[in-house]
Write a protein that holds these residues in place. Structure first.
Motif, PDB file in Angstrom:
ATOM      1  N   ARG A 110       4.183 -11.658 -18.367  1.00 53.34           N
ATOM      2  CA  ARG A 110       3.696 -13.094 -17.647  1.00 53.34           C
ATOM      3  C   ARG A 110       5.199 -13.756 -16.624  1.00 53.34           C
ATOM      4  N   ASP A 111       6.106 -13.308 -17.756  1.00 50.76           N
ATOM      5  CA  ASP A 111       7.649 -14.068 -17.304  1.00 50.76           C
ATOM      6  C   ASP A 111       7.925 -13.498 -15.784  1.00 50.76           C
ATOM      7  N   ARG A 112       7.249 -11.985 -15.774  1.00 55.08           N
ATOM      8  CA  ARG A 112       8.145 -11.126 -14.716  1.00 55.08           C
ATOM      9  C   ARG A 112       6.915 -11.495 -13.268  1.00 55.08           C
ATOM     10  N   CYS A 113       5.633 -12.099 -13.575  1.00 52.10           N
ATOM     11  CA  CYS A 113       5.254 -12.097 -11.992  1.00 52.10           C
ATOM     12  C   CYS A 113       5.489 -12.878 -11.599  1.00 52.10           C
ATOM     13  N   ALA A 114       5.654 -12.666 -10.483  1.00 46.15           N
ATOM     14  CA  ALA A 114       5.896 -14.284  -9.461  1.00 46.15           C
ATOM     15  C   ALA A 114       4.591 -14.671  -8.799  1.00 46.15           C
ATOM     16  N   GLY A 115       4.233 -14.190  -8.591  1.00 48.89           N
ATOM     17  CA  GLY A 115       2.382 -14.637  -8.089  1.00 48.89           C
ATOM     18  C   GLY A 115       1.894 -12.923  -8.218  1.00 48.89           C
ATOM     19  N   LEU A 116       0.388 -13.107  -7.964  1.00 51.20           N
ATOM     20  CA  LEU A 116      -0.673 -11.986  -7.801  1.00 51.20           C
ATOM     21  C   LEU A 116      -1.862 -11.470  -6.388  1.00 51.20           C
ATOM     22  N   SER A 208      -7.124 -16.289 -16.803  1.00 54.37           N
ATOM     23  CA  SER A 208      -7.836 -17.508 -16.124  1.00 54.37           C
ATOM     24  C   SER A 208      -6.260 -18.700 -17.211  1.00 54.37           C
ATOM     25  N   ARG A 209      -5.638 -17.813 -17.874  1.00 52.07           N
ATOM     26  CA  ARG A 209      -4.636 -18.717 -18.476  1.00 52.07           C
ATOM     27  C   ARG A 209      -2.967 -17.914 -17.687  1.00 52.07           C
ATOM     28  N   LEU A 210      -3.021 -16.645 -16.466  1.00 56.76           N
ATOM     29  CA  LEU A 210      -1.989 -16.561 -15.650  1.00 56.76           C
ATOM     30  C   LEU A 210      -1.465 -17.603 -15.553  1.00 56.76           C
ATOM     31  N   ASN A 211      -1.857 -18.479 -15.198  1.00 58.49           N
ATOM     32  CA  ASN A 211      -1.923 -19.777 -14.273  1.00 58.49           C
ATOM     33  C   ASN A 211      -0.056 -19.116 -12.930  1.00 58.49           C
ATOM     34  N   VAL A 212      -0.474 -18.020 -12.309  1.00 58.63           N
ATOM     35  CA  VAL A 212       0.637 -17.643 -11.395  1.00 58.63           C
ATOM     36  C   VAL A 212      -0.317 -17.898  -9.755  1.00 58.63           C
ATOM     37  N   PRO A 213       0.889 -18.469  -8.272  1.00 62.90           N
ATOM     38  CA  PRO A 213       0.162 -18.400  -7.446  1.00 62.90           C
ATOM     39  C   PRO A 213      -1.048 -16.859  -6.680  1.00 62.90           C
ATOM     40  N   ALA A 214      -1.717 -16.978  -6.527  1.00 63.75           N
ATOM     41  CA  ALA A 214      -2.713 -16.346  -6.490  1.00 63.75           C
ATOM     42  C   ALA A 214      -3.746 -16.170  -4.999  1.00 63.75           C
ATOM     43  N   ARG A 215      -4.206 -15.519  -4.608  1.00 62.85           N
ATOM     44  CA  ARG A 215      -4.624 -14.907  -3.440  1.00 62.85           C
ATOM     45  C   ARG A 215      -5.374 -13.275  -3.354  1.00 62.85           C
ATOM     46  N   LEU A 216      -6.423 -13.065  -3.135  1.00 67.59           N
ATOM     47  CA  LEU A 216      -6.801 -11.948  -2.853  1.00 67.59           C
ATOM     48  C   LEU A 216      -8.007 -12.037  -1.405  1.00 67.59           C
ATOM     49  N   CYS A 217      -8.861 -10.815  -1.029  1.00 65.61           N
ATOM     50  CA  CYS A 217      -9.065 -10.695   0.348  1.00 65.61           C
ATOM     51  C   CYS A 217      -9.855  -9.515  -0.246  1.00 65.61           C
ATOM     52  N   TRP A 218     -11.049  -9.317  -0.250  1.00 64.34           N
ATOM     53  CA  TRP A 218     -12.224  -7.815  -0.311  1.00 64.34           C
ATOM     54  C   TRP A 218     -12.943  -7.796   1.088  1.00 64.34           C
ATOM     55  N   GLY A 219     -12.985  -6.530   1.316  1.00 62.28           N
ATOM     56  CA  GLY A 219     -14.042  -6.601   1.804  1.00 62.28           C
ATOM     57  C   GLY A 219     -15.448  -6.459   1.332  1.00 62.28           C
ATOM     58  N   ALA A 220     -15.941  -7.030   2.037  1.00 64.95           N
ATOM     59  CA  ALA A 220     -17.465  -7.013   1.622  1.00 64.95           C
ATOM     60  C   ALA A 220     -18.366  -6.326   1.584  1.00 64.95           C
ATOM     61  N   ALA A 221     -18.328  -5.055   2.558  1.00 66.15           N
ATOM     62  CA  ALA A 221     -19.374  -4.492   1.847  1.00 66.15           C
ATOM     63  C   ALA A 221     -18.611  -2.928   1.631  1.00 66.15           C
TER      64      ALA A 221
END
Length: 277
Positions: A110-116, A208-221
């Motif tokens: 966890r200490d190595r991840c600045a965002g996901l 759910s306990r990561l607590n890092v900045p995160a974003r997702l995008c997804w091809g809905a099809a």
């Protein structure tokens, strides 16, 4: 794409690098390599972008012979590579299997991840997909396929995963030569044999306990990694999910502008968190 190379713990590892700023590691899936991000990289801002090549994939197919190339082990290789490059913390961005690698690395280090950042990524019990299960079940025969037959298998996979036939053809031209340059179908057989859903199931309760900045995008099809898994990830990560309606699986190739926009937004978020920490 010009590739860098370094031997780490006796394993030749490769990556493409461009830009300056907060470290951003981009991780591909199957059956691709760092070239998956070729249309995204020129659009990224404010980051030192490193498109890492998984051991046993693309130009690193030879390095995978006789080694564990599971998704969980790739997370260990990734962290060893980060150590060798002096990357104390980085944003991890993953597509398909690379998204699973990113999740595992983020949970276990966890200490190595600045965002996901995740796009059409494996997660929970979403994989292996049915067509890959068939490849796994027949891998003893698959490994002996002639190149022409292997190309047909790959062509079908890309056609199903891309929005348009022209995009599928371009992807095949980008990724298939790595198999021809190595040992062809035997490489694909090794890759599918290493897939184990328990790798992502093991870290799912910790997301759910990561607590890092995160974003997702997804091809809905996407019929490979369905959008309901993206929605579940967004909930567990407390992250926004950008749906790309009508888009299929290979979003970095079909929708690089959208993917880059979301990564750039995450880079800005992570840089702001670092500045105020």
């Amino acid at each position: 794409m010009e590739m860098n190379s370094r031997t780490i713990d006796g394993i030749p590892m490769r990556w493409h690098e461009r830009g300056e700023g907060i470290p951003l590691v981009l991780i591909h899936g199957i059956p691709t390599g760092p070239r998956l991000w070729r249309h995204v990289l020129p659009r990224l801002e404010g980051a030192r972008c490193l498109a890492w090549e998984m051991v046993g994939y693309a130009g690193s197919i030879p390095a995978g012979r006789g080694r564990d190339i599971s998704v969980a082990k790739q997370a260990e290789y990734l962290v060893a590579w980060m150590n060798a490059l002096g990357l104390e913390r980085a944003i991890l961005a993953g597509h398909d299997l690379g998204g699973g690698v990113a999740q595992i690395a983020a949970v276990r280090h966890r200490d190595r991840c600045a965002g996901l950042f995740l796009t059409n990524a494996i997660a929970y019990d979403s994989w292996p997909i049915p067509s890959v299960k068939i490849l796994r079940a027949t891998r003893s025969a698959i490994r002996h396929l002639p190149d022409a037959a292997l190309k047909m298998v790959m062509t079908t996979l890309f056609r199903r995963g891309h929005d348009e036939p022209a995009q599928a053809r371009e992807a095949l031209e980008a990724h298939f030569p790595a198999y021809l340059d190595s040992d062809g179908a035997a490489a694909l057989a090794r890759q599918v044999a290493a897939l184990d859903v328990r790798d992502t199931e093991a870290v799912a309760p910790e997301l759910s306990r990561l607590n890092v900045p995160a974003r997702l995008c997804w091809g809905a099809a996407d019929q490979f990694q369905k959008v309901r898994y993206g929605e579940r990830l967004a909930h567990d990560l407390s992250a926004p999910l950008r749906r790309i309606d009508g888009a299929k699986h290979f979003t970095p190739e079909d929708h690089p502008v959208v993917v880059a926009e979301e990564i750039n937004a995450l880079v800005a978020m992570a840089a702001g968190s670092t500045a105020t920490a």
